[in-house]
Design a protein around this motif. Sequence first.
Motif, mmCIF file in Angstrom:
data_model
loop_
_atom_site.group_PDB
_atom_site.id
_atom_site.type_symbol
_atom_site.label_atom_id
_atom_site.label_comp_id
_atom_site.label_asym_id
_atom_site.label_seq_id
_atom_site.Cartn_x
_atom_site.Cartn_y
_atom_site.Cartn_z
ATOM 1 N N GLY A 1 0.853 -1.101 -0.009
ATOM 2 C CA GLY A 1 0.036 0.122 0.157
ATOM 3 C C GLY A 1 0.913 1.199 0.089
ATOM 4 O O GLY A 1 2.032 1.259 0.247
ATOM 5 N N ASP B 1 0.553 3.816 1.870
ATOM 6 C CA ASP B 1 0.540 4.282 3.183
ATOM 7 C C ASP B 1 1.948 3.902 3.725
ATOM 8 O O ASP B 1 2.653 4.467 4.396
ATOM 9 C CB ASP B 1 -0.446 3.608 4.065
ATOM 10 C CG ASP B 1 -1.915 4.415 3.772
ATOM 11 O OD1 ASP B 1 -1.809 5.515 3.336
ATOM 12 O OD2 ASP B 1 -2.696 3.971 4.071
ATOM 13 N N TYR C 1 -0.411 12.178 7.094
ATOM 14 C CA TYR C 1 0.888 12.805 7.227
ATOM 15 C C TYR C 1 1.360 13.413 8.455
ATOM 16 O O TYR C 1 2.359 13.255 8.921
ATOM 17 C CB TYR C 1 1.020 14.158 6.126
ATOM 18 C CG TYR C 1 0.579 13.982 4.892
ATOM 19 C CD1 TYR C 1 0.780 12.652 4.169
ATOM 20 C CD2 TYR C 1 0.124 14.817 3.908
ATOM 21 C CE1 TYR C 1 0.466 12.300 3.165
ATOM 22 C CE2 TYR C 1 -0.373 14.434 2.544
ATOM 23 C CZ TYR C 1 -0.161 13.130 2.036
ATOM 24 O OH TYR C 1 -0.208 12.981 0.881
ATOM 25 N N ALA D 1 -0.377 16.292 -1.454
ATOM 26 C CA ALA D 1 -1.098 15.037 -2.276
ATOM 27 C C ALA D 1 -1.855 15.863 -3.320
ATOM 28 O O ALA D 1 -2.311 16.834 -3.173
ATOM 29 C CB ALA D 1 -2.316 14.579 -1.449
ATOM 30 N N ALA E 1 -6.416 15.680 -1.045
ATOM 31 C CA ALA E 1 -7.632 15.140 -0.414
ATOM 32 C C ALA E 1 -7.832 15.775 1.094
ATOM 33 O O ALA E 1 -6.795 16.161 1.556
ATOM 34 C CB ALA E 1 -7.332 13.713 -0.038
ATOM 35 N N THR F 1 -0.916 4.149 -6.039
ATOM 36 C CA THR F 1 -1.526 3.134 -5.324
ATOM 37 C C THR F 1 -2.415 2.381 -6.390
ATOM 38 O O THR F 1 -2.992 3.014 -7.244
ATOM 39 C CB THR F 1 -2.228 3.488 -4.203
ATOM 40 O OG1 THR F 1 -2.845 2.381 -3.486
ATOM 41 C CG2 THR F 1 -3.230 4.571 -4.416
ATOM 42 N N ARG G 1 -3.899 -4.212 -1.151
ATOM 43 C CA ARG G 1 -2.473 -3.308 -0.621
ATOM 44 C C ARG G 1 -1.267 -3.497 -1.546
ATOM 45 O O ARG G 1 -0.206 -4.095 -1.069
ATOM 46 C CB ARG G 1 -2.097 -4.164 0.788
ATOM 47 C CG ARG G 1 -3.314 -4.424 1.897
ATOM 48 C CD ARG G 1 -4.253 -3.209 2.046
ATOM 49 N NE ARG G 1 -3.427 -2.051 2.457
ATOM 50 C CZ ARG G 1 -3.620 -0.762 1.914
ATOM 51 N NH1 ARG G 1 -4.466 -0.519 0.973
ATOM 52 N NH2 ARG G 1 -2.726 0.378 2.532
ATOM 53 N N VAL G 2 -1.375 -2.662 -2.499
ATOM 54 C CA VAL G 2 -0.154 -2.396 -3.267
ATOM 55 C C VAL G 2 0.040 -1.132 -3.629
ATOM 56 O O VAL G 2 -1.000 -0.394 -4.156
ATOM 57 C CB VAL G 2 -0.047 -3.257 -4.561
ATOM 58 C CG1 VAL G 2 1.135 -3.157 -5.233
ATOM 59 C CG2 VAL G 2 0.140 -4.931 -4.171
HETATM 60 C C1 LIG Z 1 -6.095 6.452 -0.241
HETATM 61 C C2 LIG Z 1 -4.967 7.174 -0.169
HETATM 62 C C3 LIG Z 1 -3.627 6.490 0.313
HETATM 63 C C4 LIG Z 1 -3.324 5.219 0.787
HETATM 64 O O1 LIG Z 1 -3.545 4.423 -0.276
HETATM 65 P P1 LIG Z 1 -3.186 2.696 -0.086
HETATM 66 O O2 LIG Z 1 -2.019 2.380 -1.258
HETATM 67 O O3 LIG Z 1 -4.363 2.072 0.206
HETATM 68 O O4 LIG Z 1 -2.383 2.616 1.175
HETATM 69 C C5 LIG Z 1 -2.530 7.580 0.193
HETATM 70 N N1 LIG Z 1 -2.568 8.848 0.004
HETATM 71 C C6 LIG Z 1 -3.831 9.357 0.004
HETATM 72 C C7 LIG Z 1 -3.961 11.013 -0.316
HETATM 73 C C8 LIG Z 1 -4.945 8.667 -0.188
HETATM 74 O O5 LIG Z 1 -6.260 8.906 -0.184
#
Ligand SMILES: *Cc1c(COP(=O)(O)O)cnc(C)c1O
Length: 350
Positions: free
Chosen positions: A85, A87, A114, A151, A155, A207, A218-219
């Motif tokens: 993921g 994250d 963050y 980002a 978001a 992602t 989860r990648v």
């Molecule tokens: C959903 C999201 C992620 C996380 O994505 P994963 O790959 O599912 O861990 C990372 N950054 C932002 C801004 C997100 O909205």
Amino acid sequence: MNKFWSRRIRDIVPYTPGEQPKDRQFIKLNTNECPYPPSPMALDAIRAAACEALRLYPDPECAALRAAIAEREGLSPAQVFCGNGSDEILAFAFQAFFDPEREIVFPKITYSFYPVYTDFFGLKRREVPMNPDFSDPVDLLCGNNGGVVLANPNAPTGIALGLDTVEQLLQANPEVVVIVDEAYVDFGAHSAVPLIARYPNLLVVQTTSKSRALAGLRVGWAMGDEHLIAGLRAVRDCVNSYTVDRLAQAGAAAAVQDEPYFQSVRRRVIDTRERTAQTLKENGFTVLPSQANFLFVSHLDRPGKALFDGLRERGVLVRRWDIPEIRDWLRVSIGTDEDMAALTQALKEL
Ligand SMILES: *Cc1c(COP(=O)(O)O)cnc(C)c1O
């Protein structure tokens, strides 16, 4: 809390994931998952990988998956890093590229992981206030910092910066790493990947969770100068060398290669988003211009809490944050056209 906890976790406020309700059937517009299934090729690849070979560890370097990503993006595999993921990759990047002496900067309203990473890894942060229209305060992210996290699209606003602005940020922060989190880039924004060749301080993170409908696998991956990629590998190999399992590597590689399916899913989400934004505006909502798979909306006459609770009672789950600047706003993920019809119907009732 418990006396056995380390000091480090005693004081931390962890990230709160969006609700995954099990008790009742909701129209789930709260975690930006894809409303459509993953690529059939990805599912076949996962089934094929569910075999006797699972007794063996996976490839720690994710060679096949990195080759697929590198090929699609016009990079070399040495410029790609894969993780459990995005994250996880962000967590690795905070540890690989930031030091406690200097503040890292990011917009006040952004992905709430963050600040959690900053605190957990003992770093310092400066959260800069948004412009009045909720766009990113670009000038305040330029210079005098120990690193930048952005980002793009942001978001939960959905607002995207143009590539020229991202480049301006890279030029204004040449001595620190600029992380561009492109979790939502496939829904209409421009990726910063073409800038990697010219900016050794740029790390782009993507992602499979959103546009490739594989949040459950989860990648994620990071792309950047090979020295940055080597830094991520160093952190990973101090924690867990096998973060991406065999099924995940196989499924993600197939998903990356299934370009036609990816394009059709992303197009459908964008079309539904534009129709939904139009309908909501016609019904008196303020809707920020979104390049993501969600809309950030508010209504002059209705507090966010009332809208959120009213939607929940009507079986529609969305996301809201109790933060002063945005407490009257809702983030609504883009579902199917039927999901969105149910949302607009429930909002009309409210
Ligand atoms: C959903 C999201 C992620 C996380 O994505 P994963 O790959 O599912 O861990 C990372 N950054 C932002 C801004 C997100 O909205």
